[in-house]
Design a protein around this motif. Sequence first.
Motif, PDB file in Angstrom:
ATOM      1  N   ILE A  32     -17.009  31.720  -4.860  1.00 34.73           N
ATOM      2  CA  ILE A  32     -16.043  32.500  -4.188  1.00 34.73           C
ATOM      3  C   ILE A  32     -14.862  32.987  -5.045  1.00 34.73           C
ATOM      4  CG2 ILE A  32     -14.404  32.441  -2.158  1.00 34.73           C
ATOM      5  CD1 ILE A  32     -16.423  30.246  -1.159  1.00 34.73           C
ATOM      6  N   SER A  33     -14.506  34.271  -5.006  1.00 37.48           N
ATOM      7  CA  SER A  33     -13.379  34.879  -5.689  1.00 37.48           C
ATOM      8  C   SER A  33     -12.088  34.605  -4.824  1.00 37.48           C
ATOM      9  CB  SER A  33     -13.488  36.460  -5.717  1.00 37.48           C
ATOM     10  OG  SER A  33     -12.466  36.924  -6.113  1.00 37.48           O
ATOM     11  N   LYS A  34     -11.069  34.335  -5.420  1.00 39.31           N
ATOM     12  CA  LYS A  34      -9.825  34.009  -4.649  1.00 39.31           C
ATOM     13  C   LYS A  34      -9.344  35.228  -4.254  1.00 39.31           C
ATOM     14  CE  LYS A  34      -6.868  30.695  -5.624  1.00 39.31           C
ATOM     15  NZ  LYS A  34      -5.967  29.659  -6.225  1.00 39.31           N
ATOM     16  N   ASN A  35      -9.317  36.343  -4.980  1.00 38.27           N
ATOM     17  CA  ASN A  35      -9.004  37.717  -4.604  1.00 38.27           C
ATOM     18  C   ASN A  35      -9.587  38.220  -3.471  1.00 38.27           C
ATOM     19  OD1 ASN A  35      -6.964  37.870  -6.469  1.00 38.27           O
ATOM     20  ND2 ASN A  35      -8.310  39.104  -7.885  1.00 38.27           N
ATOM     21  N   ALA A  36     -10.677  37.679  -3.134  1.00 39.04           N
ATOM     22  CA  ALA A  36     -11.338  38.400  -1.907  1.00 39.04           C
ATOM     23  C   ALA A  36     -10.954  37.424  -0.639  1.00 39.04           C
ATOM     24  CB  ALA A  36     -12.893  38.018  -2.049  1.00 39.04           C
ATOM     25  N   LYS A  85     -18.400  27.398  -4.783  1.00 38.95           N
ATOM     26  CA  LYS A  85     -18.898  28.269  -3.678  1.00 38.95           C
ATOM     27  C   LYS A  85     -18.127  27.642  -2.195  1.00 38.95           C
ATOM     28  CE  LYS A  85     -23.268  29.444  -5.531  1.00 38.95           C
ATOM     29  NZ  LYS A  85     -24.780  29.241  -5.253  1.00 38.95           N
TER      30      LYS A  85
END
Length: 122
Positions: A32-36, A85
């Motif tokens: 998981i991307s923090k920005n997303a 994840k």
Amino acid sequence: AEGQFPETPGGGTQVAAATPADVANAGTGAAISKNAMLGTWKTASAGANCQMFLTLTKQGSNSRGGTKGCGGELANMRAWNAEGKQVVIYDQNGTVIARLYQSAGTRFDGQTTSGQAISLTR
């Protein structure tokens, strides 16, 4: 013969063992991307709906976050982090209060440490 299972190729039984890394990386897709995750999320937990806000502002070794209208453990949310994840939610003392995994494009499902189901959607 009827009622018998075919022999495993190679003659033996193979069983996969789950490691702590496997458990930490459960869920769908890539890390998981923090920005997303940034911004406002509709949150449902213990039959109630509220909002969760995720920012990149530092809160110790995590990022600052908060909730509006949430009860129980989620009312104490102060920080969050994307760890592999999973999305991990922390209280003001840095104690984990929930873990969530991506279950669809913009949906995350998980559990609070007390066992309550929690979901985030956009």
